[in-house]
Design a protein around this motif. Structure first.
Motif, PDB file in Angstrom:
ATOM      1  N   SER A   1       0.814  -1.220   0.000  1.00  0.00           N
ATOM      2  CA  SER A   1       0.000   0.000   0.000  1.00  0.00           C
ATOM      3  C   SER A   1       0.845   1.266   0.000  1.00  0.00           C
ATOM      4  O   SER A   1       0.377   2.328  -0.397  1.00  0.00           O
ATOM      5  CB  SER A   1      -0.922   0.024   1.233  1.00  0.00           C
ATOM      6  OG  SER A   1      -1.906  -0.965   1.122  1.00  0.00           O
TER       7      SER A   1
ATOM      8  N   CYS B   1      -0.997  -6.441  -1.709  1.00  0.00           N
ATOM      9  CA  CYS B   1      -1.430  -7.015  -0.430  1.00  0.00           C
ATOM     10  C   CYS B   1      -0.937  -6.165   0.736  1.00  0.00           C
ATOM     11  O   CYS B   1       0.226  -5.747   0.751  1.00  0.00           O
ATOM     12  CB  CYS B   1      -0.872  -8.429  -0.277  1.00  0.00           C
ATOM     13  SG  CYS B   1      -1.450  -9.557  -1.549  1.00  0.00           S
TER      14      CYS B   1
ATOM     15  N   ILE C   1      -2.288  -4.512   5.029  1.00  0.00           N
ATOM     16  CA  ILE C   1      -3.348  -4.357   6.026  1.00  0.00           C
ATOM     17  C   ILE C   1      -3.945  -2.954   5.950  1.00  0.00           C
ATOM     18  O   ILE C   1      -4.938  -2.664   6.603  1.00  0.00           O
ATOM     19  CB  ILE C   1      -2.826  -4.636   7.458  1.00  0.00           C
ATOM     20  CG1 ILE C   1      -1.539  -3.858   7.733  1.00  0.00           C
ATOM     21  CG2 ILE C   1      -2.587  -6.125   7.649  1.00  0.00           C
ATOM     22  CD1 ILE C   1      -1.015  -4.009   9.162  1.00  0.00           C
ATOM     23  N   ARG C   2      -3.335  -2.068   5.193  1.00  0.00           N
ATOM     24  CA  ARG C   2      -3.864  -0.710   4.969  1.00  0.00           C
ATOM     25  C   ARG C   2      -4.798  -0.778   3.764  1.00  0.00           C
ATOM     26  O   ARG C   2      -4.398  -0.513   2.621  1.00  0.00           O
ATOM     27  CB  ARG C   2      -2.722   0.261   4.660  1.00  0.00           C
ATOM     28  CG  ARG C   2      -1.883   0.567   5.839  1.00  0.00           C
ATOM     29  CD  ARG C   2      -0.786   1.577   5.507  1.00  0.00           C
ATOM     30  NE  ARG C   2      -0.046   1.860   6.698  1.00  0.00           N
ATOM     31  CZ  ARG C   2      -0.422   2.761   7.613  1.00  0.00           C
ATOM     32  NH1 ARG C   2      -1.478   3.515   7.433  1.00  0.00           N
ATOM     33  NH2 ARG C   2       0.278   2.922   8.708  1.00  0.00           N
ATOM     34  N   ASP C   3      -6.057  -1.146   4.046  1.00  0.00           N
ATOM     35  CA  ASP C   3      -6.980  -1.479   2.966  1.00  0.00           C
ATOM     36  C   ASP C   3      -7.295  -0.289   2.052  1.00  0.00           C
ATOM     37  O   ASP C   3      -7.310  -0.432   0.836  1.00  0.00           O
ATOM     38  CB  ASP C   3      -8.273  -2.065   3.547  1.00  0.00           C
ATOM     39  CG  ASP C   3      -8.018  -3.380   4.280  1.00  0.00           C
ATOM     40  OD1 ASP C   3      -7.025  -4.052   3.956  1.00  0.00           O
ATOM     41  OD2 ASP C   3      -8.807  -3.726   5.171  1.00  0.00           O
ATOM     42  N   ASP C   4      -7.554   0.873   2.651  1.00  0.00           N
ATOM     43  CA  ASP C   4      -7.974   2.012   1.815  1.00  0.00           C
ATOM     44  C   ASP C   4      -6.880   2.412   0.830  1.00  0.00           C
ATOM     45  O   ASP C   4      -7.133   2.599  -0.356  1.00  0.00           O
ATOM     46  CB  ASP C   4      -8.354   3.212   2.690  1.00  0.00           C
ATOM     47  CG  ASP C   4      -9.629   2.942   3.466  1.00  0.00           C
ATOM     48  OD1 ASP C   4     -10.310   1.945   3.140  1.00  0.00           O
ATOM     49  OD2 ASP C   4      -9.927   3.702   4.408  1.00  0.00           O
TER      50      ASP C   4
ATOM     51  N   LYS D   1      -6.405  -0.388  -1.835  1.00  0.00           N
ATOM     52  CA  LYS D   1      -7.484  -0.411  -2.845  1.00  0.00           C
ATOM     53  C   LYS D   1      -7.311   0.748  -3.820  1.00  0.00           C
ATOM     54  O   LYS D   1      -7.489   0.589  -5.037  1.00  0.00           O
ATOM     55  CB  LYS D   1      -8.842  -0.292  -2.160  1.00  0.00           C
ATOM     56  CG  LYS D   1      -9.341  -1.624  -1.636  1.00  0.00           C
ATOM     57  CD  LYS D   1     -10.692  -1.450  -0.933  1.00  0.00           C
ATOM     58  CE  LYS D   1     -10.975  -2.629  -0.024  1.00  0.00           C
ATOM     59  NZ  LYS D   1     -11.922  -2.364   1.023  1.00  0.00           N
TER      60      LYS D   1
ATOM     61  N   TYR E   1      -6.543  -5.760  -5.180  1.00  0.00           N
ATOM     62  CA  TYR E   1      -6.133  -5.580  -3.782  1.00  0.00           C
ATOM     63  C   TYR E   1      -6.612  -6.757  -2.958  1.00  0.00           C
ATOM     64  O   TYR E   1      -7.760  -7.195  -3.071  1.00  0.00           O
ATOM     65  CB  TYR E   1      -6.687  -4.284  -3.178  1.00  0.00           C
ATOM     66  CG  TYR E   1      -6.305  -4.184  -1.710  1.00  0.00           C
ATOM     67  CD1 TYR E   1      -4.999  -3.854  -1.361  1.00  0.00           C
ATOM     68  CD2 TYR E   1      -7.205  -4.493  -0.697  1.00  0.00           C
ATOM     69  CE1 TYR E   1      -4.606  -3.824  -0.026  1.00  0.00           C
ATOM     70  CE2 TYR E   1      -6.816  -4.459   0.647  1.00  0.00           C
ATOM     71  CZ  TYR E   1      -5.511  -4.123   0.965  1.00  0.00           C
ATOM     72  OH  TYR E   1      -5.112  -4.105   2.279  1.00  0.00           O
TER      73      TYR E   1
ATOM     74  N   HIS F   1      -6.528  -8.087   1.169  1.00  0.00           N
ATOM     75  CA  HIS F   1      -6.122  -7.846   2.562  1.00  0.00           C
ATOM     76  C   HIS F   1      -5.234  -9.004   3.013  1.00  0.00           C
ATOM     77  O   HIS F   1      -5.618 -10.165   2.917  1.00  0.00           O
ATOM     78  CB  HIS F   1      -7.355  -7.745   3.471  1.00  0.00           C
ATOM     79  CG  HIS F   1      -6.988  -7.548   4.908  1.00  0.00           C
ATOM     80  ND1 HIS F   1      -6.810  -6.300   5.467  1.00  0.00           N
ATOM     81  CD2 HIS F   1      -6.706  -8.444   5.896  1.00  0.00           C
ATOM     82  CE1 HIS F   1      -6.456  -6.430   6.739  1.00  0.00           C
ATOM     83  NE2 HIS F   1      -6.393  -7.728   7.022  1.00  0.00           N
TER      84      HIS F   1
ATOM     85  N   GLN G   1      -4.408 -16.154   6.262  1.00  0.00           N
ATOM     86  CA  GLN G   1      -4.549 -15.052   5.289  1.00  0.00           C
ATOM     87  C   GLN G   1      -3.595 -15.222   4.106  1.00  0.00           C
ATOM     88  O   GLN G   1      -3.906 -14.827   2.984  1.00  0.00           O
ATOM     89  CB  GLN G   1      -4.355 -13.703   5.988  1.00  0.00           C
ATOM     90  CG  GLN G   1      -5.484 -13.430   6.981  1.00  0.00           C
ATOM     91  CD  GLN G   1      -5.503 -11.997   7.497  1.00  0.00           C
ATOM     92  OE1 GLN G   1      -4.838 -11.102   6.989  1.00  0.00           O
ATOM     93  NE2 GLN G   1      -6.305 -11.778   8.543  1.00  0.00           N
TER      94      GLN G   1
END
Ligand SMILES: NC(=O)c1ccc[n+]([C@@H]2O[C@H](COP(=O)([O-])OP(=O)(O)OC[C@H]3O[C@@H](n4cnc5c(N)ncnc54)[C@H](O)[C@@H]3O)[C@@H](O)[C@H]2O)c1
Length: 260
Positions: free
Chosen positions: A15, A36, A38-41, A44, A56, A58, A66
């Motif tokens: 990200s 890939c 953990i900072r989804d926004d 994406k 994207y 997670h 995961q």
């Protein structure tokens, strides 16, 4: 013709920082990319800006379930996995005699266990694809030491060693594994508060001006280009090796006369 045509890359911690630069460069060279993090926004948004060559997913690299899901999702989106960059990272600092066990284990989990799980989870799909390239992001702290980040230094040395051990085990599957050892690079690493970013980078500039013969801090794109070389077939005879990009920082030290 892109240098990564036909490749499908999973990039952890993509990200931001170097992972982001790698995702952009790899897609521009023809790869399909699983962004890939953990900072989804942010992940994406990056994936959308790249377009249909990216997706994207997670992924907390400390979680084996995961990793399994991320590999499945990548194969389902793009048909295979040929490339993995184990890039996700955190750093926490304190003198070792004051560092809590929780902090030590948190960093080790992300940097060391995350790399183990990542390598483990892609062997089957890479074997099915006829081979692949795994790139483990270590650090100059996997070559020498640095004050106040013993968990980071320990994990980055481990990543260098694990790269060699694992490379030997999968060479006969046409899977190559190498490590990259960046020096100081402009990213968000260890910057908790966005408002501290400029000051942290100014500090890095002062530090590298003193320490690195090239006298400057590195850019994420400069590491991405090294990763590109290791991901593509131009590095076909390299495995179990370390590749350093540090402006010469670990090359040695000045002779006594130089500071006279
Ligand atoms: N910046 C440097 O000077 C430098 C030097 C040498 C090595 N490195 C290494 O480069 C790699 C990339 O770091 P960066 O400098 O681009 O930092 P960064 O902070 O800009 O990016 C790191 C990314 O990893 C992600 N991440 C953190 N924990 C995660 C987890 N559990 N699961 C998945 N993603 C997670 C973060 O969300 C972030 O997007 C790291 O392994 C770091 O140790 C950095």
């Amino acid at each position: 013709m892109g240098r990564l045509d036909g490749k499908v890359a999973i990039i952890s911690g993509a990200s931001r920082g170097m992972g982001k630069a790698e995702a952009i460069l790899f897609a521009s060279e023809g790869a399909k990319v699983a962004v890939c993090d953990i900072r989804d926004d942010e992940g994406k948004a990056l994936s959308e800006s790249i377009g249909s060559s990216a997706t994207y997913i997670h992924l907390d690299v400390t979680r084996e379930d995961q990793w399994i899901a991320a590999v499945e999702a990548t194969v389902s989106a793009f048909g295979s996995v040929t490339t993995l960059i184990n890039n996700a990272g955190i750093a926490e600092s304190a003198p070792f005699y004051e560092m809590s066990l929780e902090s030590y284990q948190r960093v080790t989990d992300v940097l060391q266990t995350g790399v183990f799980l990542g390598m483990k989870s892609v062997v089957a799909p890479m074997t099915a694809a006829g081979g692949g390239s795994i790139i483990n992001i270590s650090s100059i702290d996997g070559l020498i030491g640095m004050d106040n980040i013993i968990s980071y230094v320990g994990a980055k040395w481990a990543v260098r060693g694990m790269t060699k051990a694992a490379a030997r085990e999968v060479a006969d599957r046409n899977i190559r594994i190498n490590s990259i050892h960046p020096g100081f690079i402009y990213t968000h690493l260890a910057v908790e508060d966005e408002s501290h970013l400029a000051a942290t980078h100014a500090l890095l500039d002062k530090h590298t001006a003193n320490l690195a013969p090239m006298g400057r801090t590195g850019k994420p794109e400069e590491i991405a280009k090294l990763a590109l070389f290791l991901a593509c077939d131009e590095s076909s005879y390299s495995t179990g090796s370390e590749f350093v990009a540090d402006g010469g920082l670990t090359s040695g030290y000045p002779s006594p006369g130089a500071s006279a």
